[in-house]
Design a protein around this motif. Structure first.
Motif, PDB file in Angstrom:
ATOM      1  N   THR A  28      41.189 -12.589 -10.101  1.00 12.69           N
ATOM      2  CA  THR A  28      40.734 -11.597 -10.327  1.00 12.69           C
ATOM      3  C   THR A  28      40.895 -11.118  -9.677  1.00 12.69           C
ATOM      4  OG1 THR A  28      38.279 -11.106  -9.525  1.00 12.69           O
ATOM      5  CG2 THR A  28      38.825 -12.284 -12.213  1.00 12.69           C
ATOM      6  N   TYR A  29      41.777  -9.714  -9.333  1.00 15.93           N
ATOM      7  CA  TYR A  29      41.860  -8.441  -8.769  1.00 15.93           C
ATOM      8  C   TYR A  29      40.978  -8.714  -7.743  1.00 15.93           C
ATOM      9  CZ  TYR A  29      44.279  -4.645  -6.123  1.00 15.93           C
ATOM     10  OH  TYR A  29      44.716  -4.128  -5.351  1.00 15.93           O
ATOM     11  N   THR A  30      39.732  -8.092  -8.138  1.00 11.86           N
ATOM     12  CA  THR A  30      38.179  -8.335  -7.289  1.00 11.86           C
ATOM     13  C   THR A  30      37.713  -9.780  -5.872  1.00 11.86           C
ATOM     14  OG1 THR A  30      37.581  -6.600  -8.938  1.00 11.86           O
ATOM     15  CG2 THR A  30      35.861  -7.698  -7.022  1.00 11.86           C
ATOM     16  N   THR A  31      38.044 -10.767  -6.339  1.00 12.53           N
ATOM     17  CA  THR A  31      37.563 -12.014  -5.900  1.00 12.53           C
ATOM     18  C   THR A  31      38.995 -12.171  -5.037  1.00 12.53           C
ATOM     19  OG1 THR A  31      38.139 -13.783  -8.053  1.00 12.53           O
ATOM     20  CG2 THR A  31      35.736 -12.247  -7.686  1.00 12.53           C
ATOM     21  N   GLY A  32      40.071 -12.075  -5.809  1.00 11.87           N
ATOM     22  CA  GLY A  32      41.229 -12.499  -4.579  1.00 11.87           C
ATOM     23  C   GLY A  32      41.548 -11.256  -3.374  1.00 11.87           C
ATOM     24  N   GLN A  33      40.708 -10.008  -3.957  1.00 12.85           N
ATOM     25  CA  GLN A  33      41.790  -9.279  -2.919  1.00 12.85           C
ATOM     26  C   GLN A  33      40.180  -9.968  -1.695  1.00 12.85           C
ATOM     27  OE1 GLN A  33      39.874  -4.787  -3.335  1.00 12.85           O
ATOM     28  NE2 GLN A  33      41.703  -4.597  -2.307  1.00 12.85           N
ATOM     29  N   ALA A  34      38.852  -9.960  -1.448  1.00 17.70           N
ATOM     30  CA  ALA A  34      38.242 -10.522  -0.834  1.00 17.70           C
ATOM     31  C   ALA A  34      38.245 -11.852  -0.426  1.00 17.70           C
ATOM     32  CB  ALA A  34      37.204 -10.660  -1.530  1.00 17.70           C
ATOM     33  N   HIS A  35      39.605 -12.579  -1.209  1.00 12.03           N
ATOM     34  CA  HIS A  35      39.208 -14.201  -1.063  1.00 12.03           C
ATOM     35  C   HIS A  35      40.282 -15.208  -0.942  1.00 12.03           C
ATOM     36  CE1 HIS A  35      34.364 -13.745  -1.686  1.00 12.03           C
ATOM     37  NE2 HIS A  35      34.563 -13.348  -0.524  1.00 12.03           N
ATOM     38  N   TRP A  36      40.527 -14.431  -2.208  1.00  8.67           N
ATOM     39  CA  TRP A  36      41.765 -15.599  -2.049  1.00  8.67           C
ATOM     40  C   TRP A  36      42.734 -16.298  -0.989  1.00  8.67           C
ATOM     41  CZ3 TRP A  36      44.321 -19.061  -5.716  1.00  8.67           C
ATOM     42  CH2 TRP A  36      45.705 -18.633  -5.865  1.00  8.67           C
ATOM     43  N   GLU A  37      43.527 -15.329   0.126  1.00  6.48           N
ATOM     44  CA  GLU A  37      44.370 -15.911   0.902  1.00  6.48           C
ATOM     45  C   GLU A  37      43.261 -16.117   1.966  1.00  6.48           C
ATOM     46  OE1 GLU A  37      46.974 -14.166   5.002  1.00  6.48           O
ATOM     47  OE2 GLU A  37      46.837 -13.475   3.146  1.00  6.48           O
ATOM     48  N   LEU A  38      42.361 -15.999   2.112  1.00  9.62           N
ATOM     49  CA  LEU A  38      41.003 -16.793   3.190  1.00  9.62           C
ATOM     50  C   LEU A  38      40.870 -18.223   2.714  1.00  9.62           C
ATOM     51  CD1 LEU A  38      38.853 -16.463   5.201  1.00  9.62           C
ATOM     52  CD2 LEU A  38      37.695 -15.788   3.241  1.00  9.62           C
ATOM     53  N   LEU A  39      40.838 -18.298   1.031  1.00  5.41           N
ATOM     54  CA  LEU A  39      40.391 -19.691   1.042  1.00  5.41           C
ATOM     55  C   LEU A  39      41.461 -20.802   0.881  1.00  5.41           C
ATOM     56  CD1 LEU A  39      38.202 -18.730  -1.931  1.00  5.41           C
ATOM     57  CD2 LEU A  39      37.174 -19.802   0.054  1.00  5.41           C
ATOM     58  N   LEU A  40      43.188 -20.192   0.512  1.00  2.00           N
ATOM     59  CA  LEU A  40      44.008 -20.728   0.733  1.00  2.00           C
ATOM     60  C   LEU A  40      44.459 -21.444   2.677  1.00  2.00           C
ATOM     61  CD1 LEU A  40      46.361 -19.278  -2.110  1.00  2.00           C
ATOM     62  CD2 LEU A  40      45.580 -21.258  -1.838  1.00  2.00           C
ATOM     63  N   ARG A  41      44.004 -20.651   3.146  1.00  2.00           N
ATOM     64  CA  ARG A  41      44.535 -20.562   5.047  1.00  2.00           C
ATOM     65  C   ARG A  41      43.755 -21.723   4.825  1.00  2.00           C
ATOM     66  NH1 ARG A  41      45.257 -15.751   7.777  1.00  2.00           N
ATOM     67  NH2 ARG A  41      45.972 -17.071   9.230  1.00  2.00           N
ATOM     68  N   ALA A  42      41.468 -21.533   4.701  1.00  2.00           N
ATOM     69  CA  ALA A  42      41.026 -22.603   4.972  1.00  2.00           C
ATOM     70  C   ALA A  42      41.205 -23.683   4.794  1.00  2.00           C
ATOM     71  CB  ALA A  42      39.573 -22.245   4.457  1.00  2.00           C
ATOM     72  N   ARG A  43      42.198 -24.410   3.366  1.00  2.96           N
ATOM     73  CA  ARG A  43      41.759 -25.720   2.680  1.00  2.96           C
ATOM     74  C   ARG A  43      43.156 -26.105   3.579  1.00  2.96           C
ATOM     75  NH1 ARG A  43      38.083 -24.475   0.616  1.00  2.96           N
ATOM     76  NH2 ARG A  43      36.843 -23.940   2.267  1.00  2.96           N
TER      77      ARG A  43
END
Length: 265
Positions: free
Chosen positions: A178-193
């Motif tokens: 979703t736009y809401t969760t993606g804006q907050a967490h998408w890149e952060l989580l991908l880079r962490a993984r």
């Protein structure tokens, strides 16, 4: 090996979605990709969650699977086919399944989304469990000697799944954040993984305003083992391509051998 993430803004028209997916895969192949990945729900973003029940296919047959197999064979791609609805044990549910095809067109892997998304912030709400049946088996496959671990969207929030893929060269995360969760967490989580597992990540996403009114975050990307974003597409249809470099993978793991320092799990 060049890898590609295809970004879509899928709608309720199956034929139109399949045509768009094929066009994007052709673009990826023209850019030299050997492996390409489509986003979650590439074949359908319906007006209602239950719309996917009518399109559910039996494993091994159906127009969606036929398109994927044909595209892989004709374009010579390792193809991670986003997700499509595969019939479950009950007609009220489907599996949200990633199917992988080799350049010969043969299916080499199936992964059913394990973690089902639920969200309610008072303005928008989703509960995938209404129509999806959860999978339970982590799945990886070998592409020209490189191990690829499979996951889907909400799985990204559960690092224990990815720890099971430790040693893989690549993690795939087809998504429709979703736009809401993606804006907050998408890149952060991908880079962490990518950083914690010292591997590449390819993350093809839905990215835009859909016919059903939903807005997805997009930002399809490829991330390297040091957490660097190599390529990204913020919104709209398109393809991002980057190199998966085994030498870079080995360098990161040699200079900081964190995978060998694990003491728990």
């Amino acid at each position: 090996m060049k890898i590609a993430a295809c970004q879509m803004v899928s709608g309720p028209d199956l034929a139109a979605n399949l045509a768009t997916a094929r066009r994007l895969l052709e673009d990826a192949a023209r850019q030299g990709a050997a492996l390409a990945a489509l986003p979650e729900y590439f074949c359908l973003m319906g007006m209602h969650d239950s719309d996917k029940l009518a399109l559910a296919e039996d494993e091994g047959q159906g127009p969606i699977q036929a398109m994927l197999a044909t595209a892989a064979r004709e374009l010579g791609l390792w193809l991670i086919g986003g997700t499509l609805p595969i019939k479950a044990a009950t007609s009220e549910r489907v599996r949200n399944s990633t199917l992988v095809f080799s350049p010969s067109g043969g299916r080499v892997a199936r992964y059913d989304k394990i973690h089902l998304f639920a969200f309610d912030d008072g303005r928008e709400s989703y509960d995938e469990g209404r129509v999806l049946e959860a999978g339970g088996t982590p799945t990886a496959f070998d592409a020209n000697g490189l191990q690829v671990g499979l996951s889907v969207c909400y799985d990204l929030r559960f690092p224990e799944l990815y720890r099971g893929y430790a040693g893989s060269a690549l993690l795939a995360v087809p998504a429709a954040f979703t736009y809401t969760t993606g804006q907050a967490h998408w890149e952060l989580l991908l880079r962490a993984r990518a950083v914690e597992n010292q591997c590449y990540v390819v993350a093809p996403a839905q990215g835009g305003r859909h016919a059903n009114g939903r807005r997805t975050w997009g930002h399809s990307m490829v991330v390297d083992p040091w957490g660097q974003v190599l390529a990204v597409l913020p919104e709209g249809e398109g393809v991002v391509v980057a190199d998966l470099d085994p030498a870079r993978l080995a360098q990161v793991r040699q200079q900081l051998p964190a995978l060998g320092h694990r003491r728990l799990g």
